[in-house]
Design an enzyme around this catalytic site. Structure first.
Site, short mmCIF file in Angstrom:
data_model
loop_
_atom_site.label_atom_id
_atom_site.label_comp_id
_atom_site.label_asym_id
_atom_site.label_seq_id
_atom_site.Cartn_x
_atom_site.Cartn_y
_atom_site.Cartn_z
CE LYS A 53 -3.92 -2.33 2.15
NZ LYS A 53 -4.59 -2.74 3.38
CD GLN A 97 -3.49 -4.62 6.74
OE1 GLN A 97 -3.43 -3.64 6.01
NE2 GLN A 97 -4.13 -5.71 6.38
CG ASP A 120 -9.28 0.89 5.48
OD1 ASP A 120 -9.20 0.58 4.28
OD2 ASP A 120 -8.49 0.50 6.35
#
Ligand code: NAP
Length: 297
Positions: A53, A97, A120
């Site tokens: 990412k 994460q 997200d």
């Protein structure tokens, strides 16, 4: 093989090229989008995802700030870091994460992210807005799946969509996105009876379970469109292999379109994360989303 492949890698390359153009446009206005990624612990697979990412962010011109915290980090120290990033103007997106170690309250961590930096789309405000169809940050994986469906130019309205899996990060937001597209949506899960019969009625199948090769040919209606979100590591002849939730070798002979694993939803998730970062950067600077990105919708 009868099914056409929806090539997530190729589509992600196209999306990233547009994100890169949008970043250049923002740079001309003295805006420099930034993405912070936080990983706790040293799970090998998660570590690879997060590094990818960060690497992809740099490739499209997004500033990347990477934080690696030890497995035993205190919750209060993680919350303190997020608070600092919330206040840092160079950061437009914060990604933590998942999963987090069990001594950390994931919900509290997710909700501590400033909603305007929640790239997200997992925190309670953005999830609620997605649920009621208001302007929000759309979670990257379902957004990637939607763009893959749109890429094949089929009419989504009225289609019978079955989503396998009801997680907050994939299944539930995916259901909402497809409802917004006027699909008739069914979610099935681990307690569903006769799951194969329900899936068999689907025009569109989205599998987000985490069980290798769960969906077999006999579950799939001829001509169905099949999107495989699953990422499962299995051993084949002493070698590690990455497979999805769909038995690709069987389903490719009955579906009309299918996504591969790897090279399907995974790359699109990262491309959508970069896109969300640019969206939030533009919004936070009170300018409209660059036109070329709007066209992707
Ligand atoms: P999750 O939170 O573990 O949710 C899995 C869902 O599958 C649950 O709703 C569960 O039902 C359901 N399920 C479990 N066993 C089942 C069965 N036998 N039949 C039907 N449903 C069953 O997983 P997730 O985070 O949504 O992720 C799902 C998969 O997608 C994983 O392989 C993950 O690695 C992958 N993933 C990929 C990407 C990507 O970028 N490609 C992104 C995110 C996730 P219950 O609710 O009843 O337990």
């Amino acid at each position: 093989m009868t099914a056409k492949i929806i090539d997530g890698k190729l589509l992600a390359t196209k999306v990233k090229a547009q994100v890169s153009i949008a970043v250049s446009e923002l740079n001309k206005k003295n805006i420099f989008p930034g993405l912070a990624t936080i990983i706790v612990g040293n799970d090998a697979a998660s570590s690879i995802y997060v590094k990818n990412k960060g690497k992809s962010a740099k490739e499209v011109g997004i500033e990347s700030f990477q934080y690696e915290l030890p497995e035993n980090v205190l919750e209060k120290d993680l919350l303190e870091l997020i608070n600092k990033l919330n206040l840092n103007n160079a950061v437009d997106g914060i990604l933590v994460q998942l999963p987090l170690p069990i001594h950390i309250n994931s919900n509290q961590v997710i909700d501590s992210i400033d909603p305007s930096k929640d790239v997200d789309g997992f925190n309670v405000l953005n999830a609620g807005k997605t649920f009621i169809g208001r302007d929000s940050v759309i979670p990257c994986t379902p957004l990637g799946c939607l763009l893959m469906l749109r890429s094949i130019n089929i009419e989504l309205r009225g289609k019978n969509a079955v989503i396998i899996g009801r997680s907050n990060i994939v299944g539930k937001p995916m259901a909402q996105l497809l409802l917004n597209e006027d699909c008739t949506v069914t979610i099935v899960h681990s307690k569903t009876n006769n799951i194969n019969k329900i899936v068999k009625k689907a025009d569109i199948i989205i599998a987000a379970v985490g069980i290798a090769n769960l969906v077999k040919e006999s579950w799939v209606k001829k001509g169905a469109i099949v999107i495989d979100v699953g990422i499962n590591r299995i051993q084949v002849e002493d070698k590690n292999k990455l497979v999805g939730d769909i038995n690709f070798d069987e389903v490719k002979d009955i579906a009309s379109y299918v996504t591969p694993v790897p090279g399907g939803v995974g790359p699109m998730t990262i491309a959508c994360l970069l896109m969300n970062t640019v969206f939030q950067s533009a919004k936070r600077n009170s300018i409209s989303i660059p036109d070329n990105l709007k066209k992707l919708f």
